[in-house]
Design an enzyme around this catalytic site. Structure first.
Site, PDB file in Angstrom:
ATOM      1  N   LYS A 261     -12.956  11.612  -3.542  1.00  0.00           N
ATOM      2  CA  LYS A 261     -13.057  13.016  -3.149  1.00  0.00           C
ATOM      3  C   LYS A 261     -11.776  13.407  -2.440  1.00  0.00           C
ATOM      4  O   LYS A 261     -11.388  12.796  -1.440  1.00  0.00           O
ATOM      5  CB  LYS A 261     -14.260  13.199  -2.227  1.00  0.00           C
TER       6      LYS A 261
ATOM      7  N   LYS B 213     -14.229  14.210  -7.537  1.00  0.00           N
ATOM      8  CA  LYS B 213     -14.377  15.586  -7.074  1.00  0.00           C
ATOM      9  C   LYS B 213     -13.116  16.043  -6.372  1.00  0.00           C
ATOM     10  O   LYS B 213     -12.600  15.287  -5.553  1.00  0.00           O
ATOM     11  CB  LYS B 213     -15.557  15.631  -6.105  1.00  0.00           C
TER      12      LYS B 213
HETATM   13  C1  PBG Z   1     -19.882  18.042   2.007  1.00  0.00           C
HETATM   14  C2  PBG Z   1     -19.553  18.583   0.673  1.00  0.00           C
HETATM   15  C3  PBG Z   1     -18.569  19.529   0.306  1.00  0.00           C
HETATM   16  C4  PBG Z   1     -18.752  19.777  -1.059  1.00  0.00           C
HETATM   17  C5  PBG Z   1     -19.801  18.977  -1.480  1.00  0.00           C
HETATM   18  N1  PBG Z   1     -20.266  18.238  -0.408  1.00  0.00           N
HETATM   19  C6  PBG Z   1     -17.585  20.263   1.113  1.00  0.00           C
HETATM   20  C7  PBG Z   1     -16.472  19.607   1.791  1.00  0.00           C
HETATM   21  O1  PBG Z   1     -16.244  18.402   1.687  1.00  0.00           O
HETATM   22  O2  PBG Z   1     -15.808  20.350   2.511  1.00  0.00           O
HETATM   23  C8  PBG Z   1     -17.960  20.760  -1.883  1.00  0.00           C
HETATM   24  C9  PBG Z   1     -18.655  21.338  -3.074  1.00  0.00           C
HETATM   25  C10 PBG Z   1     -18.011  22.528  -3.683  1.00  0.00           C
HETATM   26  O3  PBG Z   1     -16.907  22.956  -3.280  1.00  0.00           O
HETATM   27  O4  PBG Z   1     -18.609  23.079  -4.608  1.00  0.00           O
HETATM   28  N2  PBG Z   1     -19.079  17.020   2.475  1.00  0.00           N
HETATM   29 ZN    ZN Z   2     -19.187  16.549   4.802  1.00  0.00          ZN
END
Ligand code: PBG
Ligand code: ZN
Length: 326
Positions: A196, A249
């Site tokens: 991520k 992601k």
């Molecule tokens: C929580 C999380 C996030 C997303 C999914 N789980 C946000 C982040 O890490 O700031 C993002 C999903 C999206 O942008 O559609 N950690």
């Molecule tokens: Zn988070």
């Protein structure tokens, strides 16, 4: 006149049926997972401004929402909770009567066969918006792991099928597997947000989930967008620690990473078509600048071609309907 060509690839593109015969990649409703935002503090659904077509729903709307998803043939949903109360450590995350726990119970009661996934993090539960316990301005990795252990057991007790830790803490998969097994939840699946990136593409989500950090950013736990080998390292660590499904992601800007992780591992691969990717398509479509259906279907098939086995996307209900039409 005609040239003496040996190869004429266009032969295989001549008719729709021929193209269908030689097509290499398919998209099916089975590939889709629909994200749902459940807000403890509202009584009627509320539009998310930066994500046209997406709403935050109250708990009372969960049964109708999951019925709609199941009726569309989509096999799974992922829940994000917006709790009424937040605190410094995000203790709402392991409250057995927390908003996500209640949503899980409502969904499994209404549609027992639907796969219910819970995003497992703390940024929606902490008053500072970071993904764990703070010491000064940094997220304490191991204290956050202990809290994650409590959070997943609480979700499992509520009946969740899959937990999806998204906080990029070191050792999170091993910690979660240990606590689930110790509590008797050997069969609860772990879908790891293994790779991520610290991404600008999460902007609209943070409106939707009320999880914008009040200071700083997530660069000390999420990955640097330029790093490729580190993505493989993260993915392989999660395989070793016992992840069942890996996720990359965001998706669109990281197609190369999806392919590399797919080739380097043998777990099912999920990709998250995130909020910013969705918002850009919706904005361009609303202006008449692109053909939304065509662009979205092309994007979905491209995720599959890159190696995705499942796609978390806010377009899921539309895609399911379009696939049914054709
Ligand atoms: C929580 C999380 C996030 C997303 C999914 N789980 C946000 C982040 O890490 O700031 C993002 C999903 C999206 O942008 O559609 N950690
Ligand atoms: Zn988070």
């Amino acid at each position: 006149m005609s040239f003496d060509l040996i190869h004429r690839p266009r032969r295989l593109r001549k008719t729709a049926t021929m193209r269908r015969m030689v097509s290499e990649t398919t998209l099916s409703v089975d590939d889709l997972i629909y994200p749902i935002f459940v807000d403890e503090g509202i009584e009627v659904a509320k539009d998310v401004k930066s994500m046209p077509g997406v709403t935050r729903i109250p708990l009372a709307d969960v049964p109708a929402m999951v019925k709609k998803v199941a009726a569309a043939g989509i096999p799974g949903v992922i829940f994000f909770g917006i709790p009424a109360e937040k605190d410094a450590i995000g203790s709402g995350g392991w409250d057995d009567d927390g908003i996500v726990q209640q949503a899980i119970r409502a969904a499994k009661t209404t549609c027992p066969d639907l796969m219910v996934i819970a995003d497992t993090c703390f940024c929606e539960y902490t008053d500072h918006g970071h993904c764990g316990v703070l010491h000064g301005e940094t997220v304490d990795n191991d204290e956050t792991l202990s809290n994650l252990q409590k959070e997943v057991v609480s979700y499992a007790k509520a009946g969740v099928d899959i937990v999806a830790p998204s906080g990029m803490m070191d050792g999170m998969i091993a910690a979660i597997r240990t606590s689930l097994d110790a509590a008797g939840f050997q069969d609860t699946v772990i879908m790891s947000y293994a790779v991520k990136y610290a991404s600008g593409y999460f902007g609209p989500f943070r409106d939707a989930a009320d999880s914008t950090p009040t200071f700083g950013d997530r660069a000390s736990y999420q990955m640097d967008p330029g790093n490729r080998r580190e993505a493989l390292k993260e993915a392989l660590l999660d395989v070793e620690e016992g992840a069942d499904i890996l996720m990359v992601k965001p998706a669109l800007a990281y197609m190369d990473i999806i392919r590399e992780v797919k080739d380097a591992t043998n777990l099912p691969m999920a990709v998250y078509n995130v909020s910013g990717e969705y918002a850009m398509v919706k904005a361009a479509a609303a202006n008449g600048w692109i053909d939304e259906k065509r662009v979205v279907l092309e994007t979905m098939i491209s995720f599959k071609r890159a190696g995705a086995d499942m796609i978390l996307t806010y377009h899921a209900l539309d895609v399911a309907a379009w696939l049914k039409e054709s």
